[in-house]
Design an enzyme around this catalytic site. Structure first.
Site, mmCIF file in Angstrom:
data_model
loop_
_atom_site.group_PDB
_atom_site.id
_atom_site.type_symbol
_atom_site.label_atom_id
_atom_site.label_comp_id
_atom_site.label_asym_id
_atom_site.label_seq_id
_atom_site.Cartn_x
_atom_site.Cartn_y
_atom_site.Cartn_z
ATOM 1 N N HIS A 152 1.160 -1.328 -0.023
ATOM 2 C CA HIS A 152 0.296 0.100 0.267
ATOM 3 C C HIS A 152 0.865 1.365 -0.274
ATOM 4 O O HIS A 152 0.944 1.619 0.925
ATOM 5 C CB HIS A 152 -1.047 -0.591 1.263
ATOM 6 C CG HIS A 152 -1.847 0.694 0.737
ATOM 7 N ND1 HIS A 152 -3.336 0.817 1.444
ATOM 8 C CD2 HIS A 152 -1.783 2.323 1.329
ATOM 9 C CE1 HIS A 152 -3.928 1.997 1.066
ATOM 10 N NE2 HIS A 152 -3.714 3.105 1.104
ATOM 11 N N HIS A 180 1.093 4.795 -2.263
ATOM 12 C CA HIS A 180 0.373 5.944 -3.298
ATOM 13 C C HIS A 180 1.430 6.214 -3.870
ATOM 14 O O HIS A 180 2.374 7.260 -3.287
ATOM 15 C CB HIS A 180 -0.263 6.903 -2.583
ATOM 16 C CG HIS A 180 -1.925 6.033 -2.490
ATOM 17 N ND1 HIS A 180 -2.900 6.482 -3.120
ATOM 18 C CD2 HIS A 180 -1.919 6.008 -1.185
ATOM 19 C CE1 HIS A 180 -3.518 5.761 -2.530
ATOM 20 N NE2 HIS A 180 -3.449 5.712 -1.266
ATOM 21 N N ASP A 221 1.601 9.263 -5.873
ATOM 22 C CA ASP A 221 1.140 10.699 -5.449
ATOM 23 C C ASP A 221 1.105 11.230 -4.540
ATOM 24 O O ASP A 221 1.610 12.144 -3.991
ATOM 25 C CB ASP A 221 -0.098 10.994 -6.365
ATOM 26 C CG ASP A 221 -1.634 10.239 -5.922
ATOM 27 O OD1 ASP A 221 -1.415 9.800 -5.064
ATOM 28 O OD2 ASP A 221 -2.101 10.637 -6.477
ATOM 29 N N GLY A 232 -9.962 7.190 -1.489
ATOM 30 C CA GLY A 232 -10.760 8.589 -1.699
ATOM 31 C C GLY A 232 -11.364 8.863 -0.092
ATOM 32 O O GLY A 232 -11.589 7.844 0.318
ATOM 33 N N GLU A 253 -10.916 2.572 7.159
ATOM 34 C CA GLU A 253 -9.841 3.564 7.881
ATOM 35 C C GLU A 253 -10.809 4.522 8.516
ATOM 36 O O GLU A 253 -10.933 5.147 9.969
ATOM 37 C CB GLU A 253 -8.748 3.959 6.575
ATOM 38 C CG GLU A 253 -7.783 4.945 7.015
ATOM 39 C CD GLU A 253 -6.869 5.472 5.557
ATOM 40 O OE1 GLU A 253 -6.806 6.576 5.982
ATOM 41 O OE2 GLU A 253 -8.023 5.657 4.457
ATOM 42 N N ASP A 261 1.520 3.598 3.672
ATOM 43 C CA ASP A 261 0.818 4.654 2.502
ATOM 44 C C ASP A 261 1.198 6.227 1.539
ATOM 45 O O ASP A 261 0.868 5.500 0.472
ATOM 46 C CB ASP A 261 -0.220 5.237 3.265
ATOM 47 C CG ASP A 261 -1.685 5.503 3.068
ATOM 48 O OD1 ASP A 261 -2.287 5.186 1.866
ATOM 49 O OD2 ASP A 261 -2.608 5.854 3.236
#
Length: 364
Positions: free
Chosen positions: A22, A24, A26, A183, A213, A303
């Protein structure tokens, strides 16, 4: 004469073979790269200094609000609207992870967020895949063997989930290993994208879902209802665990928690991020400790490395020093991550052996 057994030295966590499920794209830019890319397009950042920019991200992320946490991506996404920028950031992500001892990573991003400059979603995917391939080659040249799989994200508050799912299907033989929705959870259950998940199941493309989460057990149930094979974060599964009435008794699991545990649905826990967004009070109080002690398939993740100012080594160090995790716990979490990777079985088995043997050698 009495000979006392020596306490084994702690494992060198930087050298340990780590699997990251996991992360991201960006959320993991190098501060220096973000500054350069922003300057090229005239985008104003909160700081013109790399160290100051890194501090700004962490301070903003640590607000305790997922909404505020997500606002930091306004800056990173702004610079990811060109093919050359996407390829550069993707390559650097691989190099940074390899240098941190990661041997396999699944990196996710939402192509729809990178089309503001006129790129098609297909062009975005191809630029990122080119960057990942370059990063893997350059890491190998530097003596680091790392594998990378891509997860295509759809933003759950938008309506591009079918287009994103079709991308995952189209590029599954070109490095895309799965799908995810990301999101805000509240108000946007996984079942809202049921059509996309129907397509993915029909095409045999695996997927994970951000759930458990910011939202609780209902969010987890929604992810399970559409067939999620892993849970992004997932630590709110602990909401379905009830402390024993009698002292010393075993905690009682509800039906959702039991389902997740018994079917080894991996939890993609990200301790620092979870603290920043208010999901957990501290490393010592992170729900992943309870869940791994109860037999759940808990994995450790970053993350967003820039936003949370973290790395896999930092996450594991914090769990060991503040969360009470042993090296054996961290090794098991690493093996659990390898077992849950969206890879063909022979490749996955090889990865599991590499991780297990690597940790064993460091522990000897």
């Amino acid at each position: 004469m009495t000979v006392s057994a020596q306490t084994p030295a702690p494992v060198d966590l930087h050298a340990a073979p780590k699997v990251l499920l996991h992360d991201h794209l960006d959320g993991g830019l190098r501060p220096s790269t973000l500054l350069e890319l922003a300057d090229e397009i005239g985008h104003e950042l909160p700081s013109t200094d790399a160290d100051g920019l890194a501090r700004w991200f962490v301070e903003s992320a640590a607000s305790g609000s997922l909404v505020r946490y997500l606002e930091t991506f306004d800056h990173t996404v702004a610079v990811l609207q060109r093919e050359e920028a996407l390829e550069r950031v993707a390559a650097e992500a691989v190099l940074d992870l390899a240098a941190d001892g990661v041997v396999y990573a699944e990196i996710r991003y939402a192509p729809e967020l990178c089309t503001g400059g006129g790129l098609s979603m297909e062009a975005v995917v191809e630029a990122v895949q080119a960057g990942f391939a370059r990063g893997v080659r350059e890491a190998a040249e530097a003596g680091h063997r790392i594998g990378v799989g891509t997860l295509v994200d759809a933003m759950r508050q938008a309506d591009n989930h079918m287009a994103a799912a079709r991308l995952a299907v189209r590029y599954r033989d070109a490095g895309v290993v799965g799908f995810d929705i990301a999101g805000p959870e509240d108000g946007f259950p996984a079942t809202r994208q049921a059509e996309a998940f129907d397509l993915l199941r029909a095409e045999h493309v695996p997927f994970t879902v951000h759930a458990g989460e910011a939202a609780g057990i209902d969010s987890v149930e929604g992810a399970l209802a559409v067939g999620a094979l892993r849970l992004g974060h997932g630590v709110r599964v602990a909401d379905d665990v009830v402390a024993a009435d009698a002292p010393g008794g075993a905690p009682q699991l509800g039906r959702v928690a039991t389902w997740v545990r018994d079917r080894r649905i991996a939890l993609e826990a990200s301790p620092t991020s979870n603290i920043h967004t208010g999901v957990a009070p501290s490393y010592a109080g992170h729900p992943s400790t309870l869940l791994k002690d109860l037999g759940f398939a808990v994995t450790v993740n970053t993350d967003n490395r820039l936003v949370s100012g973290t790395s896999m080594t930092r996450e594991m160090t914090a769990l060991r020093e503040e969360g009470g995790w042993s090296d054996a716990d961290l090794a098991l979490a690493s093996v659990a991550a390898a077992e849950a990777a969206f890879l063909p079985l022979p490749v996955r088995e090889e990865l599991v052996l590499r991780v297990r043997d690597g940790w064993a050698a460091l522990s000897a």
